[in-house]
Scaffold this motif. Structure first.
Motif, PDB file in Angstrom:
ATOM      1  N   PHE A 169      -2.857  31.233  53.627  1.00 34.49           N
ATOM      2  CA  PHE A 169      -2.707  30.997  52.188  1.00 34.49           C
ATOM      3  C   PHE A 169      -3.164  32.216  51.381  1.00 34.49           C
ATOM      4  N   ILE A 209      -1.056  35.112  49.059  1.00 38.12           N
ATOM      5  CA  ILE A 209      -1.367  35.461  47.682  1.00 38.12           C
ATOM      6  C   ILE A 209      -1.576  36.972  47.543  1.00 38.12           C
ATOM      7  N   LEU A 213      -9.838  37.633  54.423  1.00 40.77           N
ATOM      8  CA  LEU A 213     -10.603  36.853  53.440  1.00 40.77           C
ATOM      9  C   LEU A 213     -11.592  37.748  52.705  1.00 40.77           C
ATOM     10  N   LEU A 230       6.689  32.057  42.081  1.00 42.63           N
ATOM     11  CA  LEU A 230       6.463  33.306  42.805  1.00 42.63           C
ATOM     12  C   LEU A 230       6.986  34.483  41.982  1.00 42.63           C
ATOM     13  N   ARG A 287       4.888  37.666  40.174  1.00 42.02           N
ATOM     14  CA  ARG A 287       5.271  39.084  40.222  1.00 42.02           C
ATOM     15  C   ARG A 287       5.382  39.671  38.826  1.00 42.02           C
ATOM     16  N   PHE A 339      -5.996  39.009  37.393  1.00 45.42           N
ATOM     17  CA  PHE A 339      -6.081  38.544  38.768  1.00 45.42           C
ATOM     18  C   PHE A 339      -6.202  37.021  38.800  1.00 45.42           C
ATOM     19  N   THR A 381      -2.741  35.428  37.856  1.00 45.64           N
ATOM     20  CA  THR A 381      -1.743  35.512  38.927  1.00 45.64           C
ATOM     21  C   THR A 381      -2.179  34.678  40.133  1.00 45.64           C
ATOM     22  N   PHE A 382      -3.493  34.635  40.385  1.00 45.06           N
ATOM     23  CA  PHE A 382      -3.978  33.841  41.519  1.00 45.06           C
ATOM     24  C   PHE A 382      -3.582  32.379  41.347  1.00 45.06           C
ATOM     25  N   LEU A 442       0.308  32.030  41.659  1.00 51.80           N
ATOM     26  CA  LEU A 442       0.770  32.204  43.037  1.00 51.80           C
ATOM     27  C   LEU A 442       0.303  31.058  43.930  1.00 51.80           C
ATOM     28  N   SER A 443      -0.901  30.525  43.661  1.00 51.03           N
ATOM     29  CA  SER A 443      -1.371  29.378  44.455  1.00 51.03           C
ATOM     30  C   SER A 443      -0.445  28.197  44.269  1.00 51.03           C
ATOM     31  N   ARG A 488       2.702  28.806  46.214  1.00 51.02           N
ATOM     32  CA  ARG A 488       2.533  28.627  47.664  1.00 51.02           C
ATOM     33  C   ARG A 488       2.423  27.162  48.027  1.00 51.02           C
ATOM     34  N   LEU A 489       1.646  26.405  47.219  1.00 50.25           N
ATOM     35  CA  LEU A 489       1.472  24.987  47.541  1.00 50.25           C
ATOM     36  C   LEU A 489       2.808  24.263  47.495  1.00 50.25           C
TER      37      LEU A 489
END
Lengths: 290, 331
Positions: free
Chosen positions: A118, A122, B45, B247, B251, B308, B311-312, B315-316, B319-320
């Motif tokens: 994940f 990102i 990470l 997404l 960008r 940040f 966008t985080f 984007l999360s 993705r989910l």
């Protein structure tokens, strides 16, 4: 046309005509959308050729960036880009491949692997300028000055997620029977991965590295305040280093005509290098899937 | 895990001993390799954690000086050292909004073309060509936007908009002149071209997950092509489409170089989208190396942190949503 028309006796012929008309209209619009999309690609590439091709000469590859008003080339920028890209890819690729290996071979459905997957996705789309800020805070401030190595580190951070993603995807495509056959011979897990999985996924993994190179060779934002720029042909990693994208940025925004012309030539070189890399990557992966 | 041969009684032949030591080295290498891959995964990470930590530390001075006012002040004055993030945040959101308004219909249109209309022979070449747009570095869009696209807009589209909407209430503020060429609208257009390939390729991929039998059944009861797309394909792929759009939005929000060229870098909120403005990323790119004084630098890093975080989150969500789709496809 008449073949598709329903019999003229049906009561809702006008309704049918309207529905068909709407469908034809929407389909024409989607055709137009595809045309527009392709037109942008063609127009951008043509502009680059028209404005950049005239400036292509041997001097571009043999002389350093000139002061305004005199002749010169892009040698220092090209060399700087190559050095920083090479170091960035050399640092980022092993980390990316190993992390991808963990996720595909060891972690798979585990909690840690899901979290890393994940976060990695990102990082893949995170704004690259933030990476530049990070490296500035961590490296540039502590070194006290801008440097080529800081630029290379910033690029390495951008390489990692690209390689992680492709490595994991490609390893997942390797049939598990291959691994099981190897394990049944008594090979340890690590040997199975290195000798069997990597071999089977080789072409795909190389594709990932090529895509990563293509990605970073056009990156500008993370280099602006890490490597900065250097008017002279410096290969000293401890000193500021010029790169093709940063030079394009600086020269394009300058008021000098010959700098702008050099910027276009640089833009042409960068674009065709990047496109060649990504087409090469596609050809390779298409060949591997056969 | 313990191999029996490792506990073999001493006094065995040299061959057995060699075998035992070979196995031991196998085991050590095996564990080491696993741990190296684990460490690399953890490093991913750590990169994220490091980025957030560095931005938080770097921006602490700006946040402690200005507090919450930082988010709601428009002032950006390096001389008096008064900084507020409102106009970059505004510019970032508005340019991305313009980009999405253009790129979403266009991207969906191309995806519909590729999956429903395009002859199979051309499908792959056209798909690849659109994806190549994604490969072009953003600085190229910037230089092209500044020297080709902006003058074009300045001479054609913008005077047209001003003359058409100049006397319409509300819209006349939105399209108030003069036509600069560079500005919020141009930046939005360039961003639209840049995110188009992302939206297109994800939409095409999710459109291809629709089971053919569903579409065939709809055609069988007499639906037109558009009705099949509108009633079957789009509802079936809704989640994936939203994921793809998010997404693309992620960008667009973070895009730096292309915007920096054409936005005009003015720390000012203007009602007109033809006026120059700035975005978070463009402000950082333009000013960071020239920023003198800790507060100035810290304010720019604070902008980076805000970007940040935005966008985080976007984007999360993307993705989910795409993950939900993967799960559905996996069943």
């Amino acid at each position: 046309m008449t073949v598709l028309e329903p019999s003229k006796h049906t009561a809702d012929a006008p309704l049918y005509r309207r529905r068909r008309g709407k469908s034809v209209l929407m389909m024409s619009l989607s055709f137009a959308a595809a045309f527009v999309g392709l037109a942008f690609l063609v127009v951008i590439l043509l502009t680059l050729l028209i404005k950049g091709f005239g400036g292509l000469s041997l001097a571009v590859f043999t002389e350093n960036t000139p002061p305004p008003g005199s002749q010169g080339g892009l040698l220092n920028a090209i060399v700087g880009s190559l050095i920083m890209t090479a170091i960035g890819v050399a640092l980022g690729t092993p980390v990316g491949i190993l992390a991808g290996t963990y996720m595909a071979e060891y972690g798979k459905h585990g909690k840690l692997a899901s979290i890393v997957r994940f976060i990695n996705d990102i990082l893949l789309s995170a704004p690259s300028i933030v990476v530049g800020l990070f490296v500035y805070e961590v490296v540039v401030i502590h070194m006290g000055h801008f440097s080529g190595i800081a630029g290379a580190l910033a690029l390495a951070i951008i390489v990692v997620p690209v390689v992680v993603r492709t490595t994991e995807d490609m390893l997942n495509l390797v049939p598990s029977q291959l691994r099981e056959a190897a394990s049944s011979l008594g090979l340890p897990r690590s040997t199975v991965i290195q000798r069997i999985s990597y071999k089977a996924a080789q072409a795909g993994m190389i594709t990932g590295v090529l895509l990563a190179i293509a990605r970073v060779s056009g990156e500008t934002a993370p280099l602006l305040f890490t490597a900065l720029n250097n008017q002279f042909g410096s290969t000293d990693l401890n000193a500021p280093m010029s790169s093709l994208p940063v030079v394009i940025f600086q020269f394009a925004l300058s008021p000098y005509a010959d700098w702008q012309a050099l910027a276009w030539t640089g833009a042409l070189i960068v674009t065709f290098a990047v496109l060649a890399l990504s087409i090469g990557a596609r050809v390779l992966s298409a060949g591997a899937q056969k | 895990m313990t191999d029996l041969s490792l506990q073999a009684p001493s006094g065995l032949s040299a061959a057995a001993e060699a075998r035992a030591s070979k196995l031991r080295s196998f085991r050590i290498k095996d564990g080491a390799f696993r741990n190296i891959t684990l460490a690399s995964a953890l490093l991913v990470l750590a990169i994220l954690g490091g980025v957030i930590l560095a931005l938080v530390i770097g921006s602490a001075l700006a946040f402690s000086t200005f507090g919450f006012d930082f988010f709601v002040t428009q002032a950006w004055n390096p001389v008096t050292e008064k900084f507020g993030a409102l106009s970059p945040i505004y510019g970032t959101l508005v340019t991305s909004l313009i980009a999405m308004l253009i790129a979403v219909p266009l991207g969906l249109g191309i995806a519909i073309f590729l999956t429903e209309l395009c002859p199979p022979v051309l499908r792959r070449p056209i798909g690849v060509a659109i994806e190549l747009l994604a490969g072009i570095p953003s600085i190229i869009y910037g230089i092209w936007g500044l020297f080709v696209f902006a003058p074009l807009l300045q001479e054609t589209v913008q005077p047209f908009l001003i003359s058409v909407f100049g006397h319409v209430p509300v819209l006349s503020t939105l399209f108030a002149g003069p036509p600069y060429g560079i500005g919020i609208m141009t930046a939005g257009f360039i961003l639209a071209i840049m995110v188009l390939p992302f939206i297109t390729s994800i939409s095409r991929d999710v459109f291809e997950t629709v089971p053919p039998v569903l579409k065939e059944a709809a055609y069988g009861v007499g639906c037109t092509r558009w009705e099949v797309v509108r009633q079957i394909v789009i509802p079936f792929t809704r989640v994936g489409l939203v994921g793809g759009v998010m997404l693309g939005l992620g960008r667009a929000l973070g895009e730096t170089m292309a915007v920096t060229f054409v936005i005009g870098n003015a720390h000012k909120i203007s009602g007109s989208i033809l006026a120059p403005g700035t975005t978070i990323s463009a402000s950082i790119a333009n000013e960071f190396t020239e920023a003198v004084g800790d507060l100035y630098t810290s304010s720019l890093i604070a902008l980076g942190l805000i970007l940040f975080i935005i966008t985080f989150i976007v984007l999360s969500i993307a993705r989910l949503m795409l993950m939900r789709l993967d799960k559905k496809a996996g069943v």
